[in-house]
Design a protein around this motif. Sequence first.
Motif, mmCIF file in Angstrom:
data_model
loop_
_atom_site.group_PDB
_atom_site.id
_atom_site.type_symbol
_atom_site.label_atom_id
_atom_site.label_comp_id
_atom_site.label_asym_id
_atom_site.label_seq_id
_atom_site.Cartn_x
_atom_site.Cartn_y
_atom_site.Cartn_z
ATOM 1 N N LEU A 13 0.827 -1.211 0.000
ATOM 2 C CA LEU A 13 0.000 0.000 0.000
ATOM 3 C C LEU A 13 0.866 1.269 0.000
ATOM 4 O O LEU A 13 0.552 2.248 -0.696
ATOM 5 C CB LEU A 13 -0.934 0.012 1.210
ATOM 6 N N ALA A 16 2.354 1.612 -3.495
ATOM 7 C CA ALA A 16 1.325 2.031 -4.452
ATOM 8 C C ALA A 16 0.985 3.508 -4.272
ATOM 9 O O ALA A 16 0.811 4.240 -5.250
ATOM 10 C CB ALA A 16 0.071 1.166 -4.284
ATOM 11 N N SER A 17 0.906 3.964 -3.019
ATOM 12 C CA SER A 17 0.600 5.373 -2.770
ATOM 13 C C SER A 17 1.686 6.273 -3.347
ATOM 14 O O SER A 17 1.401 7.282 -3.999
ATOM 15 C CB SER A 17 0.482 5.640 -1.267
ATOM 16 N N TYR A 19 3.785 5.592 -5.773
ATOM 17 C CA TYR A 19 3.714 5.529 -7.231
ATOM 18 C C TYR A 19 2.568 6.403 -7.745
ATOM 19 O O TYR A 19 2.732 7.155 -8.708
ATOM 20 C CB TYR A 19 3.513 4.078 -7.679
#
Lengths: 154, 143
Positions: A13, A16-17, A19
């Motif tokens: 997570l 992903a944040s 990115y």
Amino acid sequence: MDLTGLIVGGVALLAASAYGVVHRRRAGRVRAVPATADPVPPLQADLLAELGVPSGQVTLLQFSSAFCAPCRATRVVCAEAARTTPGVAHVEVDAESRLDAVRALDIWKTPTVLIVDAHGRIAGRAQGAPTRAQVLAAVAPLLPAAAELTEEKA
Amino acid sequence: MTDPRGPRFAAAVTTVVMVAVLLTGSGWLALAQAAVFALTAASPRLGPYGLVYRTLVAPRLGKPAELEPLAPVRFAQAVGFVFAAVATLGYLLGSPLAGAIAASFALAAAFLNAVFGLCLGCELFLAYRRLTGRPLAARVPAS
């Protein structure tokens, strides 16, 4: 509670944040391609002509694919810029059917917009959907050159 | 063509389910999510999360400003299925670390779609085609 899952999922997570934030910030930004004194390589000139890039105009050369929602937004912005700005053309290429061009021009993601000046030199590139202002700002410095070239031809 | 908010709603539900998979380490829950991915990839109209969106959520929202094609949605669901299937195998065959890593990829992709509206599979698709696909052969005259 699965501790492994908690740690691995937490890392995913966070990554992903990061990115997502970087991606959002970079989307549509036009990077200038440094000018060189060398003339445009003939192979590249042939390729651009074959893709339908007109000579003597500033061209927004857009690479799109079917799996690409921002490509539609990009098409609207680029087509609008071409319609309202004299000397600017918009050409859209289906990346999947032209993988040769995708490799030769170093395209990795769709949408990518190459900004080709009136002499066929690639002056800038933008990944992700640009805004109208970003496109117009990238095109504006190239336009006087476009006008001169047209006058020479006339 | 579909309302783009539907797949985004589905991605939000998927995010919650994948978090639950990771916290419980349940292979059966991962299997259920894999089945949802498979069904939605095969026929987006039948996707359970999409059905919930259309019956419960969409009537409360205005009409969509634009529609999006179904091909990218199906592609993304197929990519999700691969990760969920690997996660299921990992958890059920006694390798929870492999299960958690595969589940995390599905979680990251669903999270990016739900929060940022970013389709990771679609982003990587051209790079994948570039590395694997041959350029299409040119047509030549027969004679």
